[in-house]
Design a protein around this motif. Structure first.
Motif, mmCIF file in Angstrom:
data_model
loop_
_atom_site.group_PDB
_atom_site.id
_atom_site.type_symbol
_atom_site.label_atom_id
_atom_site.label_comp_id
_atom_site.label_asym_id
_atom_site.label_seq_id
_atom_site.Cartn_x
_atom_site.Cartn_y
_atom_site.Cartn_z
ATOM 1 N N MET A 207 53.189 22.342 57.670
ATOM 2 C CA MET A 207 52.944 23.454 56.711
ATOM 3 C C MET A 207 52.275 23.004 55.415
ATOM 4 O O MET A 207 52.393 21.884 55.084
ATOM 5 C CB MET A 207 54.377 23.752 56.130
ATOM 6 N N ARG A 208 51.160 23.860 55.073
ATOM 7 C CA ARG A 208 50.526 23.721 53.840
ATOM 8 C C ARG A 208 50.995 24.923 52.848
ATOM 9 O O ARG A 208 51.485 26.045 53.561
ATOM 10 C CB ARG A 208 49.063 23.849 54.065
ATOM 11 N N ARG A 209 50.813 24.483 51.647
ATOM 12 C CA ARG A 209 51.247 25.467 50.567
ATOM 13 C C ARG A 209 50.208 25.470 49.460
ATOM 14 O O ARG A 209 49.657 24.653 48.837
ATOM 15 C CB ARG A 209 52.562 25.283 49.936
ATOM 16 N N LEU A 210 49.770 26.935 48.996
ATOM 17 C CA LEU A 210 49.337 27.225 47.742
ATOM 18 C C LEU A 210 50.271 27.913 46.749
ATOM 19 O O LEU A 210 50.656 28.849 47.449
ATOM 20 C CB LEU A 210 47.904 28.173 48.190
ATOM 21 N N VAL A 211 50.249 27.686 45.613
ATOM 22 C CA VAL A 211 50.878 28.039 44.661
ATOM 23 C C VAL A 211 49.754 28.718 43.924
ATOM 24 O O VAL A 211 48.836 28.067 43.051
ATOM 25 C CB VAL A 211 51.804 27.110 43.796
ATOM 26 N N LEU A 212 49.954 29.897 43.310
ATOM 27 C CA LEU A 212 48.804 30.622 42.629
ATOM 28 C C LEU A 212 49.390 31.192 41.182
ATOM 29 O O LEU A 212 50.337 32.073 41.393
ATOM 30 C CB LEU A 212 48.309 31.860 43.339
ATOM 31 N N LEU A 213 49.038 30.426 40.207
ATOM 32 C CA LEU A 213 49.778 30.786 38.783
ATOM 33 C C LEU A 213 48.854 31.378 38.050
ATOM 34 O O LEU A 213 47.569 31.341 37.723
ATOM 35 C CB LEU A 213 50.288 29.315 38.275
ATOM 36 N N ARG A 214 49.558 32.645 37.356
ATOM 37 C CA ARG A 214 48.646 33.373 36.273
ATOM 38 C C ARG A 214 49.033 32.456 34.959
ATOM 39 O O ARG A 214 49.982 31.775 34.605
ATOM 40 C CB ARG A 214 49.449 34.714 35.888
ATOM 41 N N HIS A 215 48.027 32.673 34.028
ATOM 42 C CA HIS A 215 48.083 31.693 33.015
ATOM 43 C C HIS A 215 49.084 32.377 32.035
ATOM 44 O O HIS A 215 49.668 33.493 31.957
ATOM 45 C CB HIS A 215 46.620 31.936 32.151
ATOM 46 N N GLY A 216 49.408 31.447 30.851
ATOM 47 C CA GLY A 216 50.605 31.956 29.757
ATOM 48 C C GLY A 216 49.957 33.033 28.854
ATOM 49 O O GLY A 216 48.650 33.436 28.876
ATOM 50 N N GLN A 217 50.694 33.671 28.092
ATOM 51 C CA GLN A 217 50.324 34.613 27.311
ATOM 52 C C GLN A 217 49.418 34.299 26.100
ATOM 53 O O GLN A 217 49.434 33.072 25.499
ATOM 54 C CB GLN A 217 51.716 35.126 26.461
ATOM 55 N N THR A 218 48.569 35.101 25.815
ATOM 56 C CA THR A 218 47.645 34.913 24.465
ATOM 57 C C THR A 218 47.974 36.061 23.672
ATOM 58 O O THR A 218 48.711 37.259 24.012
ATOM 59 C CB THR A 218 46.191 35.437 25.128
ATOM 60 N N GLU A 219 47.469 36.117 22.564
ATOM 61 C CA GLU A 219 47.894 37.043 21.522
ATOM 62 C C GLU A 219 46.962 38.425 21.834
ATOM 63 O O GLU A 219 47.415 39.519 21.879
ATOM 64 C CB GLU A 219 46.992 36.564 20.199
ATOM 65 N N TRP A 220 46.026 38.318 22.769
ATOM 66 C CA TRP A 220 45.321 39.546 23.311
ATOM 67 C C TRP A 220 46.134 40.110 24.293
ATOM 68 O O TRP A 220 46.370 41.510 24.545
ATOM 69 C CB TRP A 220 44.090 39.423 23.822
ATOM 70 N N ASN A 221 46.951 39.577 25.187
ATOM 71 C CA ASN A 221 48.047 40.008 25.973
ATOM 72 C C ASN A 221 49.161 40.748 25.148
ATOM 73 O O ASN A 221 49.580 41.875 25.714
ATOM 74 C CB ASN A 221 48.614 38.855 26.692
ATOM 75 N N HIS A 222 49.545 39.928 24.217
ATOM 76 C CA HIS A 222 50.654 40.626 23.412
ATOM 77 C C HIS A 222 50.145 41.809 22.827
ATOM 78 O O HIS A 222 51.026 42.868 22.877
ATOM 79 C CB HIS A 222 51.093 39.574 22.433
ATOM 80 N N LEU B 10 39.327 45.585 23.448
ATOM 81 C CA LEU B 10 39.939 46.851 23.029
ATOM 82 C C LEU B 10 41.182 47.079 23.542
ATOM 83 O O LEU B 10 41.532 46.581 24.812
ATOM 84 C CB LEU B 10 39.110 47.896 23.173
ATOM 85 N N THR B 11 42.184 47.662 22.810
ATOM 86 C CA THR B 11 43.320 48.367 23.521
ATOM 87 C C THR B 11 42.843 49.486 24.593
ATOM 88 O O THR B 11 41.736 49.908 24.248
ATOM 89 C CB THR B 11 44.328 48.777 22.707
ATOM 90 N N PRO B 12 43.883 49.945 25.535
ATOM 91 C CA PRO B 12 43.325 51.294 26.239
ATOM 92 C C PRO B 12 43.141 52.317 25.204
ATOM 93 O O PRO B 12 41.903 53.054 25.540
ATOM 94 C CB PRO B 12 44.635 51.490 27.035
ATOM 95 N N GLU B 13 43.779 52.624 24.385
ATOM 96 C CA GLU B 13 43.815 53.734 23.329
ATOM 97 C C GLU B 13 42.378 53.434 22.602
ATOM 98 O O GLU B 13 41.674 54.737 22.364
ATOM 99 C CB GLU B 13 44.738 53.837 22.166
#
Length: 219
Positions: free
Chosen positions: A1-16, A92-95
């Motif tokens: 068995m082989r495994r790949l773990v795909l991780l999203r980065h942590g939060q940024t101020e722009w995410n917030h 930009l935000t969506p708005e």
């Protein structure tokens, strides 16, 4: 068995603040740094042999925290970057985008991505992301685990394409949380007559925290 773990980065101020990041080099905020430190020992327990990461700061910082826990050095790869959202959408935000560039915003809602200057399409992202992911997967030996640190939207299109699913699942996948991860395993299955193949084992695993909030969809 082989495994790949795909991780999203942590939060940024722009995410917030719901600002589109794309290829902007936005660093982790204090919450994101804490998320990276929390997830690091959990993934280190899988004993990865390699860690590959997007070269954008938010991913590279996350990968650095995990790599330090594992005693590894992350390999930075620009092919793992998020969708380029175009110069008019970045920051930009969506708005705000809807007000500043109404025609582009309408094209985005209609799925007419080619009409948006500088914005990558799904095919554009897959053309760079999939060869990288395939190379990493092929380089793993039996029993080995590799970690890829990347971005939410890019991972949402790359995972089904990597698995060979015939159609784009689109919104069928939920948004990955910041420092949420995906697990793919390559092993034999009785359902396929013993043939070995890559399979999705988990989507959006997270380290449970008392103040966990639902993820945002902005890259």
């Amino acid at each position: 068995m082989r495994r790949l773990v795909l991780l999203r980065h942590g939060q940024t101020e722009w995410n917030h603040t719901r600002r589109a990041q794309g290829h902007a080099d936005v660093p982790l905020d204090d919450v994101g740094l804490a998320q990276a430190k929390e997830v690091a020992p959990v993934l280190a327990a899988l004993h990865p042999v390699a860690i590959w990461s997007s070269d954008l700061a938010r991913a590279a910082q996350t990968a650095g925290a995990v790599a330090a826990e594992c005693g590894l050095e992350p390999v930075l790869d620009p092919r793992l970057r998020e969708f380029d959202v175009g110069p008019n959408r970045t920051g930009l935000t969506p708005e705000e985008y809807a007000v500043a560039h109404p025609e582009e915003h309408a094209a985005l809602l209609a799925g007419e991505i080619d009409a948006i200057p500088g914005r990558e399409t799904r095919d554009d992202v897959l053309a760079r992301f999939l060869p990288a992911l395939t190379t990493y997967a092929d380089g793993l030996g039996e029993g080995e685990t590799g970690i890829v640190v990347a971005h939410g939207a890019a991972l949402r299109v790359a995972v089904p394409a990597f698995l060979g699913w015939g159609a784009d699942p689109g919104e069928s996948f939920g948004v990955l949380a910041n420092c949420g991860w995906v697990v793919l395993e390559h092993s034999a299955s009785t359902w396929t007559g013993g043939m070995e193949q890559w399979r999705l084992i988990a989507w959006n695993r997270v380290v449970p925290t008392p103040d966990f909030t639902p993820p945002t969809a902005v890259g």
